[in-house]
Structures are given as C-alpha cells and as structure tokens.
Design a protein around this motif. Sequence first.
Motif, short mmCIF file in Angstrom:
data_model
loop_
_atom_site.label_atom_id
_atom_site.label_comp_id
_atom_site.label_asym_id
_atom_site.label_seq_id
_atom_site.Cartn_x
_atom_site.Cartn_y
_atom_site.Cartn_z
N VAL A 20 13.36 -10.19 34.58
CA VAL A 20 12.90 -10.60 33.25
C VAL A 20 13.49 -11.97 32.94
CG1 VAL A 20 12.94 -10.07 30.79
CG2 VAL A 20 12.73 -8.22 32.45
N GLU A 21 12.66 -12.88 32.46
CA GLU A 21 13.13 -14.19 32.02
C GLU A 21 13.08 -14.24 30.49
OE1 GLU A 21 10.87 -17.26 33.91
OE2 GLU A 21 12.09 -17.18 35.73
N THR A 22 14.09 -14.89 29.91
CA THR A 22 14.14 -15.03 28.45
C THR A 22 14.37 -16.49 28.10
OG1 THR A 22 16.54 -14.68 28.33
CG2 THR A 22 15.13 -12.72 28.23
N ASP A 23 14.07 -16.84 26.84
CA ASP A 23 14.39 -18.19 26.37
C ASP A 23 15.78 -18.18 25.74
OD1 ASP A 23 14.17 -17.08 23.83
OD2 ASP A 23 12.17 -17.93 23.45
N GLY A 59 16.50 -15.52 23.17
CA GLY A 59 16.45 -14.11 23.55
C GLY A 59 15.07 -13.52 23.60
N HIS A 60 14.03 -14.34 23.42
CA HIS A 60 12.67 -13.83 23.56
C HIS A 60 12.32 -13.71 25.04
CE1 HIS A 60 12.06 -15.75 19.43
NE2 HIS A 60 11.96 -14.44 19.25
N ILE A 61 11.70 -12.60 25.42
CA ILE A 61 11.23 -12.45 26.79
C ILE A 61 10.02 -13.35 27.00
CG2 ILE A 61 10.16 -10.85 28.44
CD1 ILE A 61 11.92 -8.65 27.28
N THR A 62 10.09 -14.14 28.06
CA THR A 62 9.01 -15.10 28.33
C THR A 62 8.19 -14.75 29.56
OG1 THR A 62 10.52 -16.49 29.62
CG2 THR A 62 10.30 -16.98 27.25
N ASP A 63 8.76 -13.93 30.46
CA ASP A 63 8.00 -13.63 31.68
C ASP A 63 8.61 -12.43 32.39
OD1 ASP A 63 6.05 -13.86 33.57
OD2 ASP A 63 6.83 -15.69 34.49
N PHE A 64 7.76 -11.77 33.18
CA PHE A 64 8.19 -10.69 34.08
C PHE A 64 7.87 -11.13 35.50
CE2 PHE A 64 7.27 -8.66 30.05
CZ PHE A 64 8.33 -7.78 29.88
#
Length: 207
Positions: free
Chosen positions: A121-124, A127-132
């Motif tokens: 999981v990638e976050t900004d 703390g928002h998830i931006t990608d899987f």
Amino acid sequence: MVEIPGTGTPIIGHQLSWLAAEGVTDAVVSCGHLAEVLQEWLDAAVLPLRVTTVVESEPLGRGGGLKYAAARLPDPEQPWYATNGDIWTRFSLREMAAFHAERDATATLALARPRIPWGAVETDAFGHITDFIESPPSPYLINAGVYVFSPAFTAMLPDRGDHERTTFPRLARERRLAGYPLPHGAYWRAIDTAKDLTEAAKELDGQ
C-alpha cells in the motif's frame, strides 16, 4: 518425490538438467531426510550428467554438510558450483563464473530480488492511501541459493555448523565474498510450499 505439476519431474531433476545445460558434467547430491527416496529416484532416472550421492551419518549442519559433500568432488582443484535443493531457477552459470573470476573472489553468491507475497500500500504525506501494488519486488537483494566457490573455499568450511554464520562473514570482512545479481528477467523461485510448486509451473508454462 514431489514433482513439479505438469512436468512429471521433481525439482532436483530440473536442477540437474539446468546444470548440464550450463556445461556441468558431474554433480554431488547431499541426501538428507528420506535419503533413500531421493537415491532411488536418482538411480532410476536417465540423467544428463554423472551424479554421486552422499549421506551424512549424523547431522553436520549446513556448512559441515557442504564440506562433507565437497570431499567427493571429482576435481577439487577447480572452482565449483553449489545450489540449494529448494531453488528453481534459470540463468547463465557461465556468466556468474566469469563474474566470480573477474573479482578474484573466494565465494560468490547469486542475489535475487523476489516479489513480496503480499500486496503493498502506498500513502501520501497526510496518510491517504494512493495506490495498491500486488506483490511488488522486494527492496532488498537476498541470497538466491546458488554459489560459485574457489578451490580454497572447501578448507574454510566448518566440520560442523553453519558456514553462513562463520565462513561467509569472515570472507565478507576480507572482501573475498562477491554478490552476483541475477540478470533482469532471469527466472528464480524458492519452492517452500505446495502452492509454490503450482505457481512455478504456471509461471514457466507462460514463458
């Protein structure tokens, strides 16, 4: 013997075929648990190279077992390859041997960058998830379980115990241990579970 699905051949059969294709003419197989089953298969199989089997009378550890097997090498004055028994891979051993010789190493390890078995999981920054990302490559290189050893390496192995805790650290301190990254696109997989067998068969069938 556990066979690779769809091939009718166990992992060691594929390993021996790969070694033979890379110019290896003799192999020493160290048999451990259920040694008689492996020896029976080797005796019955049509093999592409000469195979000698060794069985430890008592557990010697990874380093001691490797030294025990190395005593049966047909030409101990020549560099030699070794591979773990649970590895399924394909790449040029000749190129790895050349890499080893160019660096005047005592031992060279193949290095792989396996895929992580989980989704990432990638976050900004907030703390928002931006990608899987499904099964991304590991950020770290690992020991791929394939080696080139110079003749002097055998005497450096412990009679008992683990060479990865003794011999390898010593060589690393002395800058005599090299790491050969597997070429881009080279196939490599550790076979640890029944699922690994199935996945490996699918991957190779698609190549």
